[in-house]
Every structure is written in C-alpha cells, then in structure tokens.
Design a protein around this motif. Structure first.
Motif, PDB file in Angstrom:
ATOM      1  N   LEU A 258     -16.023 -34.823 -31.502  1.00 41.57           N
ATOM      2  CA  LEU A 258     -14.734 -34.208 -31.194  1.00 41.57           C
ATOM      3  C   LEU A 258     -13.671 -35.092 -31.825  1.00 41.57           C
ATOM      4  O   LEU A 258     -13.694 -36.314 -31.646  1.00 41.57           O
ATOM      5  N   TYR A 267     -16.111 -30.382 -33.561  1.00 41.02           N
ATOM      6  CA  TYR A 267     -15.053 -29.893 -32.673  1.00 41.02           C
ATOM      7  C   TYR A 267     -13.739 -30.544 -33.098  1.00 41.02           C
ATOM      8  O   TYR A 267     -13.544 -31.747 -32.924  1.00 41.02           O
ATOM      9  N   LEU A 283      -7.293 -25.369 -31.184  1.00 42.08           N
ATOM     10  CA  LEU A 283      -8.719 -25.683 -31.154  1.00 42.08           C
ATOM     11  C   LEU A 283      -9.425 -25.035 -32.330  1.00 42.08           C
ATOM     12  O   LEU A 283      -9.210 -23.854 -32.625  1.00 42.08           O
ATOM     13  N   PHE A 285     -13.190 -24.897 -32.911  1.00 41.38           N
ATOM     14  CA  PHE A 285     -14.554 -25.151 -32.466  1.00 41.38           C
ATOM     15  C   PHE A 285     -15.481 -24.123 -33.110  1.00 41.38           C
ATOM     16  O   PHE A 285     -15.024 -23.092 -33.609  1.00 41.38           O
ATOM     17  N   SER A 307     -11.097 -32.280 -23.754  1.00 47.53           N
ATOM     18  CA  SER A 307     -12.489 -32.703 -23.561  1.00 47.53           C
ATOM     19  C   SER A 307     -13.214 -31.775 -22.598  1.00 47.53           C
ATOM     20  O   SER A 307     -14.393 -31.457 -22.794  1.00 47.53           O
ATOM     21  N   THR A 310     -14.032 -28.645 -24.419  1.00 45.01           N
ATOM     22  CA  THR A 310     -15.120 -28.927 -25.358  1.00 45.01           C
ATOM     23  C   THR A 310     -16.462 -28.937 -24.638  1.00 45.01           C
ATOM     24  O   THR A 310     -17.454 -28.364 -25.118  1.00 45.01           O
ATOM     25  N   SER A 313     -17.411 -25.342 -23.861  1.00 43.62           N
ATOM     26  CA  SER A 313     -17.034 -24.342 -24.864  1.00 43.62           C
ATOM     27  C   SER A 313     -18.145 -23.340 -25.152  1.00 43.62           C
ATOM     28  O   SER A 313     -17.868 -22.181 -25.482  1.00 43.62           O
TER      29      SER A 313
END
Length: 486
Positions: A258, A267, A283, A285, A307, A310, A313
């Motif tokens: 991330l 990410y 974002l 992702f 976080s 994430t 997700s």
C-alpha cells in the motif's frame, strides 16, 4: 450437554469415554468442574506443570502433547500432534463452522486499534455481522465485551468470544495482533483471509531486547496462515528498507504494498487536504477506483481509514463505498477523542511513543497557536523511548506536564529522570499524581489553545506496585470540570 462426542472424531481415543466435558481451556486458572484441560507449551513453561492445579479446580480429563508419567485420578491422553489439531478441536467443541468466519489481522507499532476498529465499523455500516477484538476489548457487532486484557487473546480465549456468534452466515473478524502474540505464535494456525502491517518503530524492547528482534516479530505476520499475501504499508517502513536482512527482505517479497508514493504498489492512494479540514481520498486498488470525501477524521487518522479500507477491499464494491457514510464511522474510545469545554478543546489519545506524538501534535500545530501536553511513560518498559517522547512533546508544546502512566514497580522519579535526559527543563512541570497534573493543565486552557492528554486513552486503571487503581483520563476531566464538557 456432554461435549465429548463433538471432539471424539478428532482426538480418536476411548480414554475419555467415562468423562463428562462441559468446557475447554488451556489456562489452569480458568478450569471449572468438568473442564477438559489442554496442557500445551506456554511462555517459559508447559501446561503439564499445572495439571495438579487443573485437577483441583475440577478438570474431568486432560490432553497433553508431552507424556506424563505420574498417574492421576482423571484420564490424561497424550496427543502428539496437538498443536495441529487445536483449531479443529475448538471449532467442533464450540459447534462453529470454520468457513463462516473471515479473519483479518492488523499489526504495526501504531494504528492497530483504530484501523481494526474502523474496518469493523465499515462492515457494521454495511449491515454485515462483524467482530472486533483488540486493546479496548471485543465488540460483537455493536456490543462491547471485556476480555482478559491482552491486545491479542490466546486461541482458546478467542473461541470463547466467537462462540457467541454461532450464526449460519458470514462473520467478519478483525484482530489486532501484537508483536508479543506474533513472537509467541499465540494464534496458531488460525486462517487469515487478509493481514496488514501498518508501520514499524522501535517499541517493546523490554520484551524483544533488540530492535532487530522486534522487526522480525512484526514481519512474521507474513508467516501466518494467510489466504492472501500480507499487505504492507510500504511508505511507513521505508527507513528500514536498506538495513533489512535477506530473510526479512524475503518476507517483503511475498507481500503486497500500500503506497501513496510507489506507482508499482498493488494498492495506491492519494490525499488532498482542504482548508475546512476535510480531505479527498483517491483510491486506485485492483477492484476499486474511487474518490472519497472525508470530513470526520483528524489528518493523522486518514491513513488509518485508508488502511482499514485496504484491509477489507476484497469484500467491497464501488456501490458499498459510495453508499457508506464515513461520518458514521466511529473511532475507538481514547483515540483522537475530542472534548469541547465552552469553545475550548481537549484531545485524548492512546499515543505512547515519539512518532505518534509527532503525528498528532504536528497536525494540531497547524490549527492552534498553543498546545499544552500531559503525558507520562510506562514503568518497567522500554526506557529508550522516554527522552524521545519528551523531545517530541517539547517540539510542539508551550507547556508540558509530565506525570504517571502505569509506573508498575518502577519509581516515578526514575521514569521522570529518564524522560528529561538531554531535554530542556523549560516549560516542563513534573507532577506525579496524574489527576493533579490534568487539573493543573486545565488551568492553562483557553479558547486559543488545546490541551492534549496522551498515553492512556481508553484505559480505566493505573498499574502501580501490582495494584490496578481505577483511573480514566476522560472521567478525570469530567470529575474536575463537572457539566462544562459538551
């Protein structure tokens, strides 16, 4: 109900056929009448050493992974592969279906509680069954249940919590995982759908002894029984990258990243902060590309929010996130908690290291001309943090009140001496009694400044000389100020 029949297909023995079993534990202190006591390796000892105590407390039978030569009045069964069977035994004993539980793990020096709690709250906002387990206890959906006090429970205590959720549906579970729990392999082979490592900063050296050992413990989250690769917030450990061992680098190579800076990260995100203290989060992702407007968090919690998203997700759709009201996502008690006192502000947070001090105070410095800080350092814990915490407080505060914070068996004067080492005494008052320190700090509070009380957050007692004395920062303020808190 005799639960022997539930686990007999796993343990495959007739030794217990005359036993009645109503509960199961690996802690002799929790044994009750008709308990099955599971004797296994603990921290520095083995459960076999507590067999006599378990029998005295009423255990009806015992399983152990070490042979026990002395005969006892109750049957003892040796199970060679006990650790490999514990998970199956616990699911069967508590009549739970493993596939119904989707486990998520969060580790990091800072942010574990907020990130795990936010993920839990997002799931609750989407009307999905969820359990949070960590520093502040256990939330079963929206109901708080107290735990034994460890950030990460042992596997047997974990199942005592899970058994309250015996539903025929998917349940999301969010666990804070401490470095101690990782080092001790406390969760065994519990299957994790997703884990995340938020950051690593020197901590708990009283236990781990060296920073290298602490790093190893944190990175070992990648060794858990993970269905998906661990996500690492790579921006937060960039200072370590040049000094990692080959084994540590290998752990990184099996992970996903991330990042707000690394375009190759799985990410990716970016954040724009606006003058009205709101933020726009973009974002990028694998399954989510979305902009989110957030106005209910201080900036230092935005990364925890990212976080949390994430971490979950893979369970979310664009519709889920578009429908989600982030203003309804609660922060855990004592984490960035702001109290209003006739247009004057008080912030309470659990921060207890110099990096988290810096994150909070540097942000507040953008909004307030003056900051007053109350904090202490834990006794019988990492002494190297103490002067760094004082330095971080002095960098941003015009007035610092240094006080007690779980002195344990160490003298307050010794703790204070460590904290002041190499630091300026100007603007620092040392007051051992935390209530009196808060009372003194409140006298300096006005409409132009903010009082920041750090270190204890949600905690409800003070640990001194082996005694737990009731104390909570928020309750202390309410007691002093009465009904003036909005």
């Amino acid at each position: 109900m005799n639960k022997l029949s539930l686990i007999k297909p796993i343990i495959k023995t007739n030794v217990f056929d005359k036993c009645f079993i109503s509960s199961i534990t690996d802690d002799s202190r929790d044994v009750q009448k008709n308990s099955l006591f599971v004797a296994r390796h603990g921290i520095g000892s083995h459960g076999n050493e507590y067999i006599d105590e378990a029998i005295q407390r009423g255990a009806s039978c015992i399983i152990s992974d070490q042979s026990f030569e002395k005969e006892k009045d109750i049957p003892i069964y040796f199970l060679n592969n006990l650790e490999d069977q514990i998970l199956a035994i616990l699911f069967r004993f508590h009549e739970l279906i493993e596939d119904n539980f989707i486990f998520h793990g969060v580790t990091g020096t800072n942010g574990k509680t907020t990130t795990a709690f936010m993920a839990h709250n997002i799931m609750r906002g989407l009307k999905r069954p969820s359990i949070y387990i960590g520093t502040i206890g256990a939330y079963i959906n929206d109901e708080l249940t107290q735990t034994k006090g460890n950030t990460t429970p042992g596997i047997f205590e974990l199942f005592e919590i899970l058994k309250h959720f015996n539903l025929q549906k998917t349940i999301y579970v969010f666990l804070e995982i401490s470095s101690h729990a990782l080092e001790q392999k406390r969760l065994g082979i519990l299957p994790f759908f997703q884990t995340i490592l938020l950051n690593i900063q020197s901590d708990h050296l009283d236990y781990h002894k060296t920073y290298a050992n602490y790093i190893n413990a944190k990175l070992s989250i990648t060794n858990l029984n993970n269905k998906n690769p661990t996500i690492i917030f790579i921006d937060k450990i960039k200072d370590l990258l040049g000094s990692l061992s080959s084994d540590q680098e290998k752990k990184l190579s099996t992970s996903e990243f991330l990042s707000a800076k690394d375009s190759s990260a799985m990410y990716k995100y970016s954040v724009d902060h606006y003058p009205d203290e709101s933020s726009k989060i973009d974002l990028d992702f694998p399954n989510i590309k979305l902009s989110i407007h957030a106005s209910s968090f201080l900036k230092f919690n935005i990364e925890n929010y990212i976080s949390a998203i994430t971490l979950i997700s893979k369970h979310l759709s664009l519709t889920d996130l578009n429908d989600l009201d982030n203003t309804a996502i609660n922060l855990p008690q004592g984490r960035g908690e702001i109290l209003s006192l006739k247009n004057r502000k008080i912030l309470i947070d659990f921060a207890h290291d110099n990096l988290s001090f810096h994150n909070i105070l540097s942000e507040l410095a953008n909004s307030f001309n003056e900051i007053i800080v109350v904090f202490g350092c834990g006794g019988d814990r990492d002494k190297t943090k103490r002067p760094k915490m004082m330095k971080a407080a002095q960098d941003f505060a015009s007035k610092v009140f240094f006080t007690s914070d779980n002195n344990r068996y160490e003298s307050f004067s010794s703790i204070a001496l460590d904290a002041m080492q190499g630091n300026n005494h100007t603007g620092v008052e040392i007051i051992e009694d935390r209530q009196e320190a808060i009372r003194s700090a409140l006298q300096h509070l006005n409409k132009e400044n903010i009082l920041v009380i750090l270190g204890k957050g949600h905690e409800t007692d003070m640990d001194t000389l082996g005694k737990k004395v009731p104390f909570n920062d928020k309750d202390c303020i309410l007691k002093i100020m009465g009904n003036e808190i909005n």
